[in-house]
Motif scaffolding. Sequence first.
Motif, mmCIF file in Angstrom:
data_model
loop_
_atom_site.group_PDB
_atom_site.id
_atom_site.type_symbol
_atom_site.label_atom_id
_atom_site.label_comp_id
_atom_site.label_asym_id
_atom_site.label_seq_id
_atom_site.Cartn_x
_atom_site.Cartn_y
_atom_site.Cartn_z
ATOM 1 N N ALA A 95 0.812 -1.223 0.000
ATOM 2 C CA ALA A 95 0.000 0.000 0.000
ATOM 3 C C ALA A 95 0.843 1.270 0.000
ATOM 4 O O ALA A 95 0.421 2.301 -0.511
ATOM 5 C CB ALA A 95 -0.925 -0.006 1.210
ATOM 6 N N GLY A 96 2.023 1.187 0.548
ATOM 7 C CA GLY A 96 2.796 2.415 0.766
ATOM 8 C C GLY A 96 3.886 2.703 -0.236
ATOM 9 O O GLY A 96 4.558 3.727 -0.144
ATOM 10 N N GLY A 97 4.111 1.794 -1.180
ATOM 11 C CA GLY A 97 5.162 2.041 -2.170
ATOM 12 C C GLY A 97 6.544 1.698 -1.649
ATOM 13 O O GLY A 97 6.704 0.801 -0.820
ATOM 14 N N PHE A 98 7.545 2.423 -2.134
ATOM 15 C CA PHE A 98 8.940 2.104 -1.820
ATOM 16 C C PHE A 98 9.340 2.613 -0.438
ATOM 17 O O PHE A 98 8.867 3.657 0.017
ATOM 18 C CB PHE A 98 9.865 2.746 -2.851
ATOM 19 C CG PHE A 98 9.758 2.164 -4.236
ATOM 20 C CD1 PHE A 98 9.517 0.809 -4.422
ATOM 21 C CD2 PHE A 98 9.930 2.970 -5.351
ATOM 22 C CE1 PHE A 98 9.438 0.267 -5.701
ATOM 23 C CE2 PHE A 98 9.855 2.446 -6.633
ATOM 24 C CZ PHE A 98 9.604 1.091 -6.804
ATOM 25 N N ASN A 99 10.259 1.889 0.177
ATOM 26 C CA ASN A 99 10.913 2.380 1.394
ATOM 27 C C ASN A 99 12.381 2.694 1.101
ATOM 28 O O ASN A 99 12.706 3.773 0.665
ATOM 29 C CB ASN A 99 10.772 1.366 2.535
ATOM 30 C CG ASN A 99 9.358 1.380 3.113
ATOM 31 O OD1 ASN A 99 8.686 2.404 3.073
ATOM 32 N ND2 ASN A 99 8.914 0.264 3.644
ATOM 33 N N GLN A 100 13.253 1.708 1.338
ATOM 34 C CA GLN A 100 14.692 1.979 1.198
ATOM 35 C C GLN A 100 15.246 1.701 -0.196
ATOM 36 O O GLN A 100 16.380 2.090 -0.497
ATOM 37 C CB GLN A 100 15.474 1.098 2.193
ATOM 38 C CG GLN A 100 15.046 1.255 3.631
ATOM 39 C CD GLN A 100 15.504 2.568 4.230
ATOM 40 O OE1 GLN A 100 16.262 3.318 3.626
ATOM 41 N NE2 GLN A 100 15.029 2.868 5.424
#
Lengths: 486, 152
Positions: A95-100
């Motif tokens: 749901a939130g897309g990319f992180n690192q």
Amino acid sequence: MGDFNNEINSLDRRVFIKGLGLVSLGVVSGLTLGGCEGCAEKIRNRPIRRRLRTGSPEVDADIETYREAVQLMKGLPSTDSRSWINQATIHGTIAGGFNQCQHGTDHFFSWHRAYLYFFEKICQELTGNPDFGLPYWNWNQNPGIHSAYQDTSSALFESRNTNDLSNVWAVSDDALNTIFDDTNFFTFSSQIEGTPHNTVHSVVGQTMVTGGSPLDPIFWNHHCMVDYCWAKWNIEMENDNPNDTAWGGTEWDHFVDGEGNPVTMSAALTTVLPLLSYQYETSAIGDSNETFSIASNREFKKIEKRVREGTNVKMDIKQRMRLSDRDSISLLTPFSSVKNISGSNFSRILNKPNFEENIFVSVKYEDLPPTNDFFVRVYINMPDANLASSIEDVHFAGSFAFFGTNKTSNEFHGSGHKRHQPNFLVNITPTLRKLRQNQLLTDNDSISVQLVPVAISGRTLSEDLSKLILNELEIIVTPIEIETKQ
Amino acid sequence: MVTKIMAIAIFSFFYNSVESCSNPDKTNQEIVDIVETQEEETINLNLGHLSYRQKIGSDKDGKGSEFIKIQVVDVTNPKLHSIAVEVFHLENGTENILGSFALYPSDNIGNFLIATQGKLNPGGMVLLKLVVPETTKQSDSVNITLKKVSFL
């Protein structure tokens, strides 16, 4: 093999202390390929990443180990950083897309190589199989997803839009031959990312088309293939990685090793992982065949040397303006360029919000202080910039880091070898634009550059070891987009 | 300013309308609409406008360029349909594929390079086609906004 991994990790830490980029790789190769017979043996027997296919008992065993590892990771508690969800979350979420993860940057290859490397370590640790090599899905040669991943009762199953990429142009010989003809690291990386990599994510669909794509077990085999593309291009096809220290010195500390301990990996170190920590079973990609093999220690060392050294990736420099020549700088005193450059030199770039060229400050050093660990902040048109100056200031352009190079590390560059002179690039285009927007820079104003050394947190810059020899400070203009270390 | 080649546009509109009425769940690859654009403008490709072409004006952009750079600056795709863009060189009515790229995640913007392979000729055109391989509904919203392609 576990000892070797520990050794690599401890080497990494020593490297981290002694220096970055090519210096660090010199240290690694010097210790692992030089006087350590045990290490050499472990390197020779490093895990093999095989091509996913049917009809191979070795691949069947790899798939079974991988299935077991995935099942075990899915069973770990959420407090364990090695759990399936936690490992995927390093990359991103549905749901939130990319992180690192690094996408659309010059670290697409290197970040994902590090990600896979530590994931493989977790698989090895959990299954008790230190020889396990993550198999790669060669979508060019085997465009169908292996049947083991389609078994709904298996830990390797995930719902997907398709299991067959046979008619997908982006993984065809035509598509890949063109991309593999490219000898420039940056444009090769960009094309691999945009064409086969993105397309496979997109066509497989569902979980794979989100930032949480590592939740689908095929993600890791897909990215293993992306990593093999880089390894084949670099090692088998003899194209060179960049030797820019800003690129190589970029590092990440959000991974964990097989036991869940935090680890650090630099981009420079990722370049030698396929030579020191794992190896690919060769296979064809397009017209590039599968005949590669390293026949002797001598040949291995030759390849390792080339991979380690990289190359000056061709940069089409449109303008080059020197701000300062050789100069001795005190670490305790910020440096400000004496020679100024008129802002009108860049108005054609700055007046168009999306002009194709970028303006960089290029800093070359003749020598580095022997022990201090510090980074350098770059300010534009701020003659009084100092340690107290904020990085939120509109004049701040970026920073680059380096760590005190122990003099002994120069042994690897001495006696007949050209000594390494660190070179850093900082993209100042956004800062110049901001200054113009704020009426702080017009065509009639000149541009100056300030360099402010700052000690790494918790350390101090000492007076007696404070000389920094600047060799050259320039402003260059190039259409090449380089994601510089900020 | 965007100008449409009317005959094709009208045909496309008609075809689109007929298809939409008769088959609301359809694949979209058959529908072709061609637009041209001026510098500084953005181009929208969506389920109603699936393609875009741009003239290759000079030899620098033609034989002199190594890459076509495509900047996707905005994406609307709430259902995360698979989205790809195919890039062609169009000359004398013949389309030759140069490359393709996809969006990942499917609502993510990005810059993409396609190698020209030395195949671009002044007077020819670069043709971009939006490909949405999944079956979509008429109500689905899929739109990508591009900048005018540039030649490197």
